[in-house]
Design an enzyme around this catalytic site. Structure first.
Site, short mmCIF file in Angstrom:
data_model
loop_
_atom_site.label_atom_id
_atom_site.label_comp_id
_atom_site.label_asym_id
_atom_site.label_seq_id
_atom_site.Cartn_x
_atom_site.Cartn_y
_atom_site.Cartn_z
N ASN A 70 42.31 49.82 41.67
CA ASN A 70 41.61 49.38 40.45
C ASN A 70 40.96 47.92 40.86
O ASN A 70 41.33 47.47 41.92
CB ASN A 70 42.43 49.35 39.26
CG ASN A 70 43.71 48.35 39.61
OD1 ASN A 70 44.08 48.04 40.61
ND2 ASN A 70 44.00 47.78 38.38
N PRO A 71 40.48 47.50 39.76
CA PRO A 71 39.76 46.12 40.16
C PRO A 71 40.42 45.12 40.63
O PRO A 71 40.05 44.08 41.42
CB PRO A 71 39.12 45.85 39.09
CG PRO A 71 38.72 47.06 38.04
CD PRO A 71 39.86 48.08 38.48
N CYS A 72 41.53 44.89 39.93
CA CYS A 72 42.47 43.95 40.45
C CYS A 72 43.43 44.08 41.78
O CYS A 72 44.38 43.17 41.92
CB CYS A 72 43.23 42.97 39.36
SG CYS A 72 42.02 42.59 38.00
N GLY A 73 43.44 45.12 42.00
CA GLY A 73 44.14 45.43 43.31
C GLY A 73 45.58 46.23 43.21
O GLY A 73 46.08 46.38 44.08
N GLU A 74 46.31 46.02 41.97
CA GLU A 74 47.49 46.39 41.71
C GLU A 74 47.90 47.98 41.69
O GLU A 74 48.91 48.37 41.73
CB GLU A 74 48.18 45.85 40.46
CG GLU A 74 47.61 46.22 39.13
CD GLU A 74 46.27 45.80 38.60
OE1 GLU A 74 45.67 45.16 39.51
OE2 GLU A 74 45.90 45.91 37.68
N GLY A 85 46.19 39.19 32.43
CA GLY A 85 45.15 38.24 32.05
C GLY A 85 45.33 38.07 30.56
O GLY A 85 45.33 36.82 30.08
N1 UDP Z 1 40.37 45.11 33.50
C1 UDP Z 1 39.02 45.59 33.23
N2 UDP Z 1 38.25 44.38 32.79
C2 UDP Z 1 38.76 43.02 32.41
C3 UDP Z 1 40.29 42.94 32.78
C4 UDP Z 1 41.05 43.83 33.21
O1 UDP Z 1 38.55 46.33 33.31
O2 UDP Z 1 37.90 42.33 31.94
C5 UDP Z 1 41.34 46.08 34.35
C6 UDP Z 1 41.44 46.16 35.60
O3 UDP Z 1 41.64 47.57 36.16
C7 UDP Z 1 42.65 45.21 35.86
C8 UDP Z 1 43.61 45.83 34.97
O4 UDP Z 1 42.51 45.89 33.80
O5 UDP Z 1 43.18 45.52 37.12
C9 UDP Z 1 44.67 45.02 34.24
O6 UDP Z 1 44.20 43.79 34.09
P1 UDP Z 1 45.10 42.86 33.14
O7 UDP Z 1 46.49 43.01 33.37
O8 UDP Z 1 44.46 41.34 33.40
O9 UDP Z 1 44.57 43.34 31.59
P2 UDP Z 1 45.15 42.73 30.25
O10 UDP Z 1 45.91 44.29 29.90
O11 UDP Z 1 46.05 41.55 30.55
O12 UDP Z 1 43.87 42.88 29.53
#
Ligand code: UDP
Length: 574
Positions: free
Chosen positions: A272-276, A423
Site C-alpha cells: 500500500n502507499p506507506c509500505g506497511e 498519521g
Molecule cells: N492513506 C491514504 N491517504 C492518506 C493517508 C493514508 O490513502 O492521506 C492510506 C495508505 O494506504 C496508508 C494507510 O492509509 O498506508 C495508513 O495510513 P495512516 O496509518 O497514516 O492512516 P490513518 O488511519 O491514521 O488516517
C-alpha cells in the site's frame, strides 16, 4: 459514556474530517454519536455468526475500546462505517497489466478506491519497457513512467470523499529495463506528487551488489535478458536520489513473498502507499492500532506495562477488525472476493515513543529494543491466538487449507499484524505516531488542507512542570525552535537522555527499532529513518545495507530539509 482525555486538536480533526455533516457542511453528529455509529455498525456483524449474540453489549465494548483511546481503527472505518459509502479499508493493491484496457481499468479502479478513502499500491513491472514495439499500432511503447503520470493526474483530480487526497505507491522491479528512468522520476519535487515510489529489490540484485557484478535486465513480456547493469552503480544511484529528496525507497520483494501465506494465489508485487501492507493484486486490508500509552499502569515510582490490559485490548481489537471485513462495502466485486479469501487484518501500535517517555527509557537504548521485542511479541502471539479462537467459532479464512499456515492451528485471518503510520488516528488518540520517535518536542503541524496546529509534547510539559520549568516561556520557545532539548542545559542530563527526538537518534538506532518490530509483525512496519541535513550519501548507503541485514522488509529515509514542503516542521510556538 464520557469520552475521556480527548484533546482539543483531536476534536478539531474529528470535526473537520470524521463527524457527519449535512449538505451545507454543518456538523450534524457529535463525537459520541460518531463513535457510536462505528461501534454499532461493526458490532452488528456478530449476529451473522450467532443469532443469540448480544450486539448491543458488543457495541458498548467497541465504543469503550475506542473512546478510552486504547484502540483506533484506520481512518476509512471511522469515516465511513454506518454511512452510504461504507468503505472501511485503508490499503489496496491493484494489478497493472500490459495492455491499454488493463492500464486504464486500473486507473478507473484506483479512482473508485480513492473516492472511498483508501490508498492504492501498484507494481508497474509488467508493463513493457519504453521503446518496445506495440503490435496493434506498429508504434513504440512509452513505458511505466509515462503511465504513472496518468495515474498521478487521475489521483490529483479525485479528492477522497472530500476528506483526503488519494495516496499511491508505485513499484518497479530493479531488473525492469526502465529502472534508471524510474529511479529518476521523482528527482524533481513537483513531479508525480501523488505517489511514493519504491524499488523492488531482489535477493539476486543484493548478491550482485555484494559481489560487485552486473545483473540482468529482464524484458517483462518475454522473460528474457535484454541488457545488464552494474549492480553497484544502480544501488549508488538509488542511494543518491534518496539522499537528495527521500525517494525512491526500497522494498525487498523476496522477503514479502517469503511471507506470502497463499503463494498459490500469485506473487506479492506491491505494498500500500506507506509500505506497511504487502498485498496480492486486488487484495485490501483494514488496519487498526493499539495506543500503547494507554497500556501502562502507575507504580509507586513510575509506570509499567499492564499486559493483562494489553491482552484484553488485542482480543477486542482482533474481534473488531475481523468484523470490519464483513461490514465492509468493497469498491469492486473482485476486491471483495480476494479480500474475503484471505481475510487479512493489520493490527499495530501507536504511541510507542510516548510510552517510552513515560517509562523513562531512551528510544535509542538496548532496553527500548528489548521492550519492543517483548511488547510486539506479546501482541503478535495474543493476536494470533485471538484469530485462532475466532476461527473455531466462525471458520478459518477460506484459503487456509492451501496456505503455508495449514500445518498449524486454523486461523481466521491470513495475517494479523501490521505497523501503520497512524498519521491521523494518532492525532485523535493524542499520542506519538506508530513506532516513530517523537519528531520534535514542539512543532507546527501542517494539515494537508493548509491549516496549522502548534503542539508541545504533553509528556515533556509534565516533566518540565516537575522541574519547575514549565512557565519558562523563553525555554519553551527555544525547544520549539530547535525541536530537540539535547542542547538545553537548564534541563538535567538524565532527562535529556530520555527525551530524545527523531534527529537525536542515529539512523542505525532507527533501523534497529524497525527491525525489532518487524521481527514480530506478519506484514511490514511503516518507519522513516531520519537523517540530519549534513548526512552523507555514505550514511544513507549504510542504512540501506543495515536494513537489509537486520531483516527489514523495506526502508524509507528522509534527510532533513531535502524537500521544501514537509508535513512536520520544527517551528515556533505562537
Ligand atoms: N492513506 C491514504 N491517504 C492518506 C493517508 C493514508 O490513502 O492521506 C492510506 C495508505 O494506504 C496508508 C494507510 O492509509 O498506508 C495508513 O495510513 P495512516 O496509518 O497514516 O492512516 P490513518 O488511519 O491514521 O488516517
Amino acid at each position: 459514556m464520557a469520552i475521556s482525555d480527548i484533546s482539543e486538536n483531536a476534536l478539531k480533526v474529528l470535526e473537520k474530517r470524521y463527524q457527519g455533516k449535512d449538505e451545507d457542511g454543518n456538523v450534524v453528529e457529535s463525537v459520541e454519536q460518531m463513535f457510536r455509529r462505528v461501534s454499532d455498525t461493526i458490532a452488528r456483524v456478530d449476529a451473522n455468526f450467532d443469532n443469540t449474540a448480544d450486539t448491543g453489549k458488543v457495541s458498548d465494548e467497541f465504543f469503550e475500546l475506542m473512546t478510552s483511546l486504547r484502540f483506533m481503527p484506520n481512518s476509512p472505518t471511522l469515516m465511513n462505517a454506518g454511512r452510504t459509502l461504507g468503505q472501511l479499508s485503508a490499503c489496496f493493491v491493484l494489478p497493472v497489466g500490459d495492455s491499454m484496457e488493463e492500464i486504464f481499468d486500473s486507473v478507473k479502479n484506483a479512482a473508485l478506491i480513492h473516492k472511498s478513502g483508501g490508498g492504492t499500491g501498484f507494481s508497474f513491472s509488467r508493463l513493457r519497457q519504453s521503446g518496445a514495439s506495440v503490435k496493434s499500432t506498429g508504434g513504440v511503447a512509452s513505458g511505466p513512467v509515462s503511465f504513472m503520470k496518468v495515474f498521478n493526474a487521475a489521483t490529483e483530480a479525485v479528492k477522497q470523499g472530500g476528506t483526503r487526497r488519494g495516496a499511491n505507491m508505485g513499484i518497479l522491479r530493479v531488473d525492469h529495463p526502465d529502472i534508471l528512468e524510474f529511479i529518476d522520476c521523482k528527482a524533481n519535487n513537483s513531479d508525480i506528487t501523488n505517489f511514493n515510489i519504491s524499488i523492488g529489490i531482489t535477493e539476486k540484485f543484493m548478491q550482485a551488489v555484494e559481489e560487485q557484478t552486473d545483473y540482468d535486465l529482464i524484458d517483462p513480456k518475454s522473460g528474457t535478458a535484454v541488457g545488464h547493469l552494474s549492480a553497484v552503480k544502480v544501488f549508488e544511484l538509488i542511494v543518491d536520489h534518496a539522499w537528495k529528496n527521500g525517494e525512491p525507497g526500497i522494498i525487498f520483494l523476496d522477503r514479502l513473498n517469503r511471507d506470502n501465506v497463499v503463494p498459490s494465489q500469485g506473487e506479492i508485487e506491491s505494498t500500500n502507499p506507506c509500505g506497511e501492507q504487502p498485498l496480492l493484486p486486488y487484495e485490501s486490508c483494514n488496519l487498526g492500532s493499539v495506543n500503547l500509552t494507554k497500556m501502562l499502569r502507575r507504580t509507586l515510582t513510575g509506570y509499567e506495562f499492564d499486559f493483562r490490559l494489553l491482552e484484553q485490548t488485542v482480543n477486542e481489537a482482533v474481534h473488531f477488525l475481523d468484523n470490519v471485513i464483513e461490514a465492509n462495502n468493497y469498491p469492486l466485486d473482485i476486491i471483495a472476493e480476494t479480500t474475503r479469501a484471505t481475510r487479512k487484518i493489520g493490527l499495530g501500535v501507536m504511541g510507542w515513543a510516548d510510552a517510552l517517555l513515560m517509562l523513562e527509557i531512551p528510544y535509542n537504548s538496548e532496553e527500548a529494543i528489548r521492550l519492543a521485542d517483548k511488547v510486539m511479541g506479546f501482541i503478535n502471539n495474543t493476536g494470533h491466538a485471538a484469530s485462532a479462537r475466532l476461527a473455531e467459532k466462525r471458520g478459518s479464512f477460506p484459503l487456509f487449507s492451501v496456505s503455508t499456515l495449514r500445518e498449524g492451528p486454523a486461523m481466521r485471518n491470513a495475517t494479523v499484524t501490521t505497523i501503520a503510520p497512524t498519521g491521523t488516528i494518532s492525532m485523535i488518540a493524542g499520542c506519538s505516531s506508530g513506532v516513530e520517535p517523537v519528531f520534535a518536542y514542539a512543532f507546527v503541524r501542517n494539515i494537508m488542507d493548509g491549516t496549522e496546529m502548534v503542539e508541545v509534547n504533553p509528556i515533556l510539559m509534565h516533566k518540565l512542570e516537575t522541574l519547575g520549568l514549565d512557565k519558562d516561556r523563553a525555554l519553551l520557545k527555544r525547544i520549539a525552535r530547535e525541536g530537540t532539548i539535547a542542547h538545553i542545559e537548564e534541563i538535567p542530563q538524565e532527562v535529556r537522555d530520555v527525551f530524545v527526538c527523531a534527529h537525536d537518534i542515529r539512523p542505525v538506532d532507527h533501523i534497529r527499532m524497525q527491525a525489532a518490530f518487524q521481527n514480530h509483525t506478519d506484514n511490514a512496519v511503516s518507519k522513516t529513518v531520519n537523517f540530519p541535513k549534513e548526512a552523507t550519501r555514505g550514511d544513507v548507503r549504510e542504512a540501506y545495507l543495515l536494513a537489509y541485514e537486520e531483516g527489514c522488509k523495506g526502508v524509507t529515509i528522509y534527510r532533513d530539509g531535502s524537500r521544501e514542503e514537509q508535513v512536520l516542521n520544527i517551528g515556533e510556538v505562537n
